[in-house]
Design a protein around this motif. Structure first.
Motif, PDB file in Angstrom:
ATOM      1  N   CYS A  53       0.829  -1.208   0.000  1.00 33.16           N
ATOM      2  CA  CYS A  53       0.000   0.000   0.000  1.00 33.16           C
ATOM      3  C   CYS A  53       0.861   1.254   0.000  1.00 33.16           C
ATOM      4  O   CYS A  53       0.417   2.317  -0.380  1.00 33.16           O
ATOM      5  N   GLY A  54       2.101   1.139   0.449  1.00 38.12           N
ATOM      6  CA  GLY A  54       3.011   2.282   0.406  1.00 38.12           C
ATOM      7  C   GLY A  54       2.811   3.289   1.513  1.00 38.12           C
ATOM      8  O   GLY A  54       3.556   4.266   1.599  1.00 38.12           O
TER       9      GLY A  54
ATOM     10  N   CYS B  31       3.336   3.053   4.645  1.00 41.00           N
ATOM     11  CA  CYS B  31       4.431   3.059   5.615  1.00 41.00           C
ATOM     12  C   CYS B  31       5.754   3.421   4.974  1.00 41.00           C
ATOM     13  O   CYS B  31       6.756   3.585   5.655  1.00 41.00           O
TER      14      CYS B  31
ATOM     15  N   CYS C 176       4.939  -2.497   9.426  1.00 39.16           N
ATOM     16  CA  CYS C 176       4.308  -2.579   8.114  1.00 39.16           C
ATOM     17  C   CYS C 176       3.307  -3.718   8.203  1.00 39.16           C
ATOM     18  O   CYS C 176       3.653  -4.798   8.654  1.00 39.16           O
ATOM     19  N   ARG C 177       2.073  -3.468   7.824  1.00 39.92           N
ATOM     20  CA  ARG C 177       1.054  -4.509   7.947  1.00 39.92           C
ATOM     21  C   ARG C 177       0.875  -5.273   6.632  1.00 39.92           C
ATOM     22  O   ARG C 177       0.200  -6.285   6.608  1.00 39.92           O
ATOM     23  N   CYS C 178       1.463  -4.763   5.553  1.00 41.05           N
ATOM     24  CA  CYS C 178       1.199  -5.401   4.257  1.00 41.05           C
ATOM     25  C   CYS C 178       2.238  -6.422   3.853  1.00 41.05           C
ATOM     26  O   CYS C 178       1.907  -7.489   3.364  1.00 41.05           O
TER      27      CYS C 178
ATOM     28  N   MET D  11      -2.344   0.240   7.904  1.00 39.11           N
ATOM     29  CA  MET D  11      -1.637   1.432   8.405  1.00 39.11           C
ATOM     30  C   MET D  11      -2.408   2.723   8.150  1.00 39.11           C
ATOM     31  O   MET D  11      -2.368   3.641   8.968  1.00 39.11           O
TER      32      MET D  11
HETATM   33  S1  FES Z   1       3.162  -1.348   2.608  1.00 38.22           S
HETATM   34 FE1  FES Z   1       1.251  -1.139   3.578  1.00 38.22          FE
HETATM   35  S2  FES Z   1       1.832  -0.847   5.612  1.00 38.22           S
HETATM   36 FE2  FES Z   1       3.712  -1.211   4.675  1.00 38.22          FE
END
Ligand code: FES
Ligand code: FES
Lengths: 150, 761
Positions: A95-96, A98, A130-132, B201
């Motif tokens: 998602c970018g 973070c 980072c959650r992704c 996030m």
């Molecule tokens: S890329 Fe989505 S939280 Fe790190």
């Protein structure tokens, strides 16, 4: 109150409230790369440099940076993009959201620790959640960027 | 294939990574009103009176809305295709609050400070009611969470509101009890899976304004723009044609953003004031006032014969949907739908149970969507069965798994189109060093290392329901615009859809502009959930691109003055078969928009699948347990994935790694917890622990590709299935290490330590 700061090498006067946090002041003044993911200094999304040191801008009162040097990712565009290319080649920005805070910490790591080990990298970056991505791709990218083989 | 199958970087990677203003909050007008929500401090209460007069008088306050100011139309926030299977049990604001964090009033002011101050000036008088907090006590509780008479269901989902039952479900084939009595071995267990927070996030946020034509525009961080539009239309009592929903870049969703969270509140403010409005939930509100994964209790009974063939699978479930029924019945049915087919040497299978209302945070969609819960319970029981039969856990699975070309009791007439799960198991065993490490090794120092494993399946899209459309346009300069309504949450779906279009049109990725998603512009798509984007929207893109290619050849033939069968198109040039005449695509594109008698070419397609082919994973965990403290360190996790053809290996790998870590969080750390009054205790990242870099050990991913005949280029989904194996595999490894069976997640050091103590006494 009014404070004078250097942001990304430009002298700027900021009007800030006495209880305002730096992250909010920076966003208000158009530095939209500065993100917040928590209110408890846990996530690292808001990382910027204060006098070259990575710092959580959500936990620093804005007036305390008077006279200091603030760097956001907008101020280190070339280096940030060089690393972002490697990160993207790994697919390791999802998602970018973070990423700016993460990249600021990676660039600081590069300045601070020459030839870090894998453990040092992980330790240095632990405050950046980072959650992704699950972290592995980010680690691969950092290792490629810093030329770490272990 | 030239582009499909390549690990190409995401088309939007650099801008999102380097912090460009591309997210909802970045796009909001600077003069937008700041919207704040007053949340309920009580788990269950009636609002006797609410006085907003002081707040309204405060300078800078634009409006204060209460239940008296919003339409009285019940709706659901669940982002599902119409008619939604979730009950219409919500109002935007109501004179009853059903959990701590429920919305009481909406405040809009010129700045944040004023809004916060105004909130404190609202005086609410509550009549407290006895809350239902324990989901195992919900059925028949003296309090009824939804006493109102006008809750509405589009389908019969088995609602029994007076008993706090939202939905009852039963899926059965064969005679479970009779077959069980024939089995040589029967094992059973009762498993609890906790509520889990999405913890994306970027917290929930939306921005709205009125446009030049007097239409309401919403910019929202959502997975479901079209569903948002429909929900707003219903809840605000206005025509959908007056609403436009735009989805910019999204900072993570994981299913959370498949449930509407904040959009109705900003929309209500903009409608009331005519002004732009922005609402950004902070982390605490995101924890307290949105949704989580459904907590469940699952009782499993497995019956097998002496040779290790599983003959009976019986799962009895109870699911906690919290205060509202978003995704209540559907998440629950998926528990059975994605577990009962996995082992198909069965003679009888059953899944049944209830979903109940409680006075807690509503549950909603979350990556894995019930399959996660079901997998933990089923796979833990299978591991137990393996122990009882003295079989290796990998062997018992290989013996019982459904294979490509086979069917199962619950999908009798449907044959499994693709699976390499047997190869995934073999590969995973090799990667983790199973044969050397199984079951355990004492490390000295009171530490022991062990391995454990589990397998799982999910689906790809919702069979027979969700349908996506796509358009590909040939632009005047010979480039293409791909229009889709699906939403890239960071997974890279825009990129892989462009890869598919580029493959068909034989062009480079950079010649394809992707636009997604804007309800005014994009063709309809239910949105990105249910692992549908690659599979369902992907197929629509493939068909739309094929449609456009056919038209390009047709029009090329017209200009080359020959028949379409005589035209060859290589992506750049159109040429007659004998090579005598040719023209470039660019020239054709130019000619098609010039002069008379022409038509700009648009390929389009709509696709819905009659099947939902499952992707599969074999997950292997190696843990080290400290027997003196119960502390678990995850050393290694290996996941081998069958998601059909891998469209983009790099992006798929990150999806898998990220999902595994979310599963590790569920296995070991994460838990949504309340105090005895129903107040959420885990309302920040201090209390709610998602894994950090130091908590995840090493994660290794491999793919064993299959070819799914119904998928685009043979692809299936990957987004959800990846979260399912860590809890059972890790818990299995902990069992191998210590002999302690963890039946309620997360597997905390306390539970393990107490288990070790109890076993020793
Ligand atoms: S890329 Fe989505 S939280 Fe790190
Ligand atoms: S916003 Fe999370 S650490 Fe600053």
């Amino acid at each position: 109150m009014q404070i004078d700061v250097t942001i990304n090498n430009k002298q700027i006067s900021l009007t800030v409230d006495f209880n305002e946090f730096l992250a909010d002041s920076l966003r208000k003044h158009g530095f939209s790369s500065v993100r917040k993911g928590c209110d408890t200094s846990c996530c690292g999304l808001c990382s910027v440099w204060i006098d070259g040191k990575p710092t959580l801008s959500c936990s620093v009162l804005a007036f305390r940076v008077a006279g200091k040097n603030i760097t956001t990712i907008e101020g280190v565009e070339t280096e940030a993009e060089a690393f972002a290319q490697i990160l993207a080649a790994e697919g390791a920005e999802q998602c970018g959201f973070c990423s700016p805070g993460f990249i600021m910490t990676v660039l600081a790591l590069k300045n601070e620790i020459p030839n870090p080990t894998e453990e040092q990298i992980i330790h240095y970056l632990t405050g950046n959640l980072c959650r992704c991505t699950g972290y592995m791709g980010q680690l691969r990218a950092v290792k490629t960027y810093l030329g770490v083989n272990t | 294939m030239k582009i499909v199958g390549k690990g190409i970087a995401k088309i939007d990677a650099i801008n999102i990574a380097t912090g460009k203003p591309v997210y909802t909050e970045d796009l909001a007008f600077k003069n937008a009103l700041v919207v704040k929500i007053l949340h309920s401090p009580h788990a269950f209460a009636k609002i006797k009176s609410i006085d907003t007069s002081k707040a309204e008088k405060l300078k800078g306050v634009e409006c204060v809305l209460t239940y008296k100011d919003v339409p009285n139309v019940r709706f659901t926030l669940a982002g599902q295709s119409y008619p939604e299977p979730s009950p219409y049990d919500r109002l935007i604001l109501e004179n009853i609050v059903r959990y701590v964090g429920d919305e009481v009033a909406i405040v809009a002011a010129v700045d944040e400070k004023t809004a916060v101050k105004a909130m404190k000036l609202i005086k609410v008088d509550y009549e407290l009611l006895e809350p239902v907090l324990d989901f195992e006590q919900a059925i028949g509780h003296s309090s009824v969470v939804h006493p109102e008479a006008d809750v509405y269901c589009n389908f019969d989902i088995g609602m029994n509101k007076d008993q706090n039952i939202v939905s009852s479900y039963k899926l059965e084939a064969g005679d479970v009890e009779a077959e069980l009595s024939q089995c040589d071995v029967v094992v059973e267990g009762t498993y609890y899976t906790q509520a889990q927070a999405h913890a994306m996030m970027e917290t929930y946020r939306a921005f709205s304004y009125m446009d030049h034509a007097g239409r309401l525009v919403l910019i929202s961080s959502t997975q479901i723009p079209f569903h948002v539009r429909r929900k707003l239309a219903r809840s605000l009592n206005m025509p959908a044609s007056k609403i436009r929903v735009i989805k910019p870049r999204i900072g993570g969703g994981f299913g959370g953003k498949q449930t509407v969270a904040v959009e109705p509140f900003v929309a209500a403010v903009t409608l009331k004031t005519g002004k732009p409005a922005l609402l950004v939930y902070d982390r605490k509100e995101t924890f307290c006032s949105t949704t989580s994964r459904h907590a469940m209790r699952l009782k499993v009974r497995l019956g097998a014969d002496r040779d290790g063939f599983i003959r009976v699978v019986d799962i009895q479930g109870l699911s906690d949907t919290g205060a509202y029924g978003e995704h209540a019945s559907t998440v629950f049915s998926v528990v059975g739908d994605k577990t009962l087919p996995l082992y198909n040497k069965t003679k009888a299978v059953r899944f049944m149970g209830d979903v109940v209302y409680t006075n807690k945070l509503p549950a909603g969609a979350f990556r894995g969507y019930g399959a996660t819960q079901g997998t933990f319970a089923l796979e833990s029981t299978v591991n137990q069965l393996a122990g009882k039969l003295n079989m290796d856990p990998t062997e018992i699975r290989l013996k019982n798994l459904i294979q490509q070309g086979e069917s199962c009791l619950t999908y009798k007439n449907k044959v499994l189109g693709s699976s390499t799960l047997d190869r995934c198991i073999a590969k995973g065993k090799e990667l983790i060093g199973w044969d050397d490490k199984y079951p355990r090794r004492e490390m000295g120092n009171n530490k022991v290392r062990a391995v454990g494993m589990a397998v799982t399946m999910q689906g790809s899209g919702i069979a027979g329901i969700d349908t996506a459309s796509a358009e590909v346009r040939l632009n005047d300069d010979g480039n293409y615009t791909l229009l889709v309504g699906s939403t890239d949450m960071g997974t890279g779906s825009d990129t892989i859809l462009a890869q598919m279009a580029a493959e068909i049109l034989e062009t480079e990725l950079e010649n394809i502009i992707v636009y997604a998603a804007d309800t005014d512009v994009s063709p309809y798509d239910p949105g990105s959930y249910a692992s549908s984007t690659t599979y369902v929207t992907g197929m629509a893109v493939v068909k739309a691109a094929e449609d456009l290619k056919r038209q390009i050849i047709e029009q090329g033939a017209r200009f080359l003055e020959t028949a379409p069968v005589d035209v060859e198109f290589d992506g750049l040039m159109l040429q007659t078969s004998d090579g005598s005449r040719s023209m470039s695509l660019e020239k054709l594109a130019e000619l098609l928009v010039l002069g008379m008698g022409n038509k700009q070419l648009v390929g389009n397609a709509t696709y819905g699948s009659p099947v939902s082919p499952p992707p599969f994973i074999a997950g292997f965990a190696e843990v080290e347990v400290d027997k003196e403290t119960g502390k678990v360190e995850l050393i290694d996790f290996v996941a081998v994935v069958d998601c059909g053809t891998v469209i983009n290996p790099n992006l798929a790998r990150i999806q898998v790694e990220g999902g595994i870590v979310q599963g590790i969080g569920m296995a070991l750390y994460e838990e949504v917890r309340y105090d005895e009054r129903g107040t959420l205790q885990t309302n920040s990242f201090m209390q709610y622990k998602i894994p950090s870099r130091k908590d995840v050990g090493s994660i290794r991913v491999a793919f064993e590709e299959s070819y799914e005949p119904t998928g685009p280029f043979g692809a299936k989904s990957v987004g959800e299935v990846v979260v399912n194996t860590p809890p059972p595999a890790i818990v299995n490894a902990i069992y191998q290490a210590t002999g302690v069976s963890i039946e309620s997640l997360p597997a905390t050091p306390e539970k393990i330590y107490m288990g070790i103590r109890n076993n020793n006494h």
